[in-house]
Design an enzyme around this catalytic site. Structure first.
Site, short mmCIF file in Angstrom:
data_model
loop_
_atom_site.label_atom_id
_atom_site.label_comp_id
_atom_site.label_asym_id
_atom_site.label_seq_id
_atom_site.Cartn_x
_atom_site.Cartn_y
_atom_site.Cartn_z
N TYR A 15 60.42 60.33 65.98
CA TYR A 15 59.05 60.35 66.74
C TYR A 15 58.62 61.71 66.80
O TYR A 15 57.36 62.02 67.32
CB TYR A 15 59.00 59.50 68.12
CG TYR A 15 59.33 58.18 67.66
CD1 TYR A 15 58.60 57.20 67.01
CD2 TYR A 15 60.52 57.72 68.22
CE1 TYR A 15 58.67 55.83 66.87
CE2 TYR A 15 60.84 56.25 67.89
CZ TYR A 15 59.80 55.49 67.39
OH TYR A 15 60.17 54.11 67.22
N HIS A 20 51.42 59.92 68.11
CA HIS A 20 51.64 59.27 69.68
C HIS A 20 52.38 60.12 70.77
O HIS A 20 52.41 59.95 71.89
CB HIS A 20 52.53 58.06 69.24
CG HIS A 20 51.99 56.64 70.02
ND1 HIS A 20 50.69 56.71 70.79
CD2 HIS A 20 52.63 55.75 70.26
CE1 HIS A 20 50.46 55.41 71.04
NE2 HIS A 20 51.61 54.76 70.98
N TYR A 64 60.70 54.76 76.15
CA TYR A 64 59.61 54.14 75.09
C TYR A 64 58.33 54.08 75.67
O TYR A 64 57.94 53.94 76.86
CB TYR A 64 59.95 53.25 74.35
CG TYR A 64 61.31 53.84 73.27
CD1 TYR A 64 61.10 54.58 72.19
CD2 TYR A 64 62.61 53.60 73.71
CE1 TYR A 64 62.21 55.12 71.48
CE2 TYR A 64 63.60 53.97 72.80
CZ TYR A 64 63.55 54.47 71.92
OH TYR A 64 64.51 55.07 71.20
N ASN A 66 55.99 51.88 75.64
CA ASN A 66 55.54 50.74 76.27
C ASN A 66 56.01 50.57 77.84
O ASN A 66 55.76 49.33 78.47
CB ASN A 66 55.83 49.35 75.37
CG ASN A 66 55.26 49.59 74.02
OD1 ASN A 66 54.35 50.31 73.79
ND2 ASN A 66 55.62 48.55 73.25
N ASN A 112 49.07 51.24 74.97
CA ASN A 112 50.36 50.86 75.45
C ASN A 112 51.05 51.37 76.52
O ASN A 112 51.41 51.03 77.49
CB ASN A 112 51.45 50.26 74.27
CG ASN A 112 50.79 49.17 73.59
OD1 ASN A 112 50.42 48.22 73.99
ND2 ASN A 112 51.35 48.95 72.35
#
Length: 191
Positions: A15, A20, A64, A66, A112
């Site tokens: 990531y 994001h 993470y 969420n 999210n």
């Protein structure tokens, strides 16, 4: 006075440098400027430094995206920091690439990480710095877009808005959200 700066993103090498994860990238730059290192702790990577008499705590949730709210809630409670002294750094598809927008509150707009914060904090009234990542994707490809890495030409353009985001964070902690919003949302350089 204490402040909690929450950078939203996902942990893991896969990531790194994704759209994001711009919240993590901003906090990495701010930590580097103040020569502090992140350490793993409960639900987050955390570091802190003093700036003009204020204590700034930076967290990168390890939950993470969420479940970012779980980490934020834990550290807000542990450090006894009022929600108005928190600032969440979040990627935003609705803003042009590199555009910054500071807000005292707002909806999740389908993000999210922000949905999780709303769920755990039981409010939409928490400050956030929205970092524009653009929206150059075809219909139905939003998830792939936000999880994609920045293009090489975009990476070379990120330095300026990331540095500006760091200045906004410091201004937020010293001048407050209203004065900082007046400057940064009007595209006036924060000094």
């Amino acid at each position: 006075m204490k402040y909690l700066i929450i950078g939203l993103g996902n942990i893991g090498h896969e990531y790194e440098l994704t759209r994001h994860n711009i919240g993590f990238q901003v906090l990495d730059q701010l930590a580097a400027e103040h020569q502090v290192k992140f350490q793993i702790d409960r639900l987050a990577l955390i570091t802190s430094f003093s700036y003009k008499g204020r204590s700034l705590y930076l967290i990168k949730p390890t939950t993470y995206m969420n479940l970012s709210g779980k980490a934020a809630q834990y550290w807000i409670n542990k450090l006894k920091i009022p929600i108005e002294n928190t600032l969440t750094i979040v990627d935003d598809l609705a803003l042009p690439f590199g555009k910054l927008r500071l807000r005292p509150q707002g909806s999740s707009a389908g993000h999210n990480g922000l949905k999780s914060l709303e769920e755990y904090l039981k409010t939409q009234a928490y400050p956030r710095l929205r970092f524009g990542i653009g929206n150059d994707f075809t219909k139905g490809q939003q998830s792939n877009y936000v999880l994609s890495r920045f293009k090489d030409q975009e990476l070379s353009l990120l330095e300026s808005p990331i540095n500006q985001a760091c200045k906004i964070i410091k201004s937020f902690s010293t001048l407050g959200i209203t004065r900082t919003m007046e400057q940064c949302n009007a595209d006036v350089s924060i000094t």
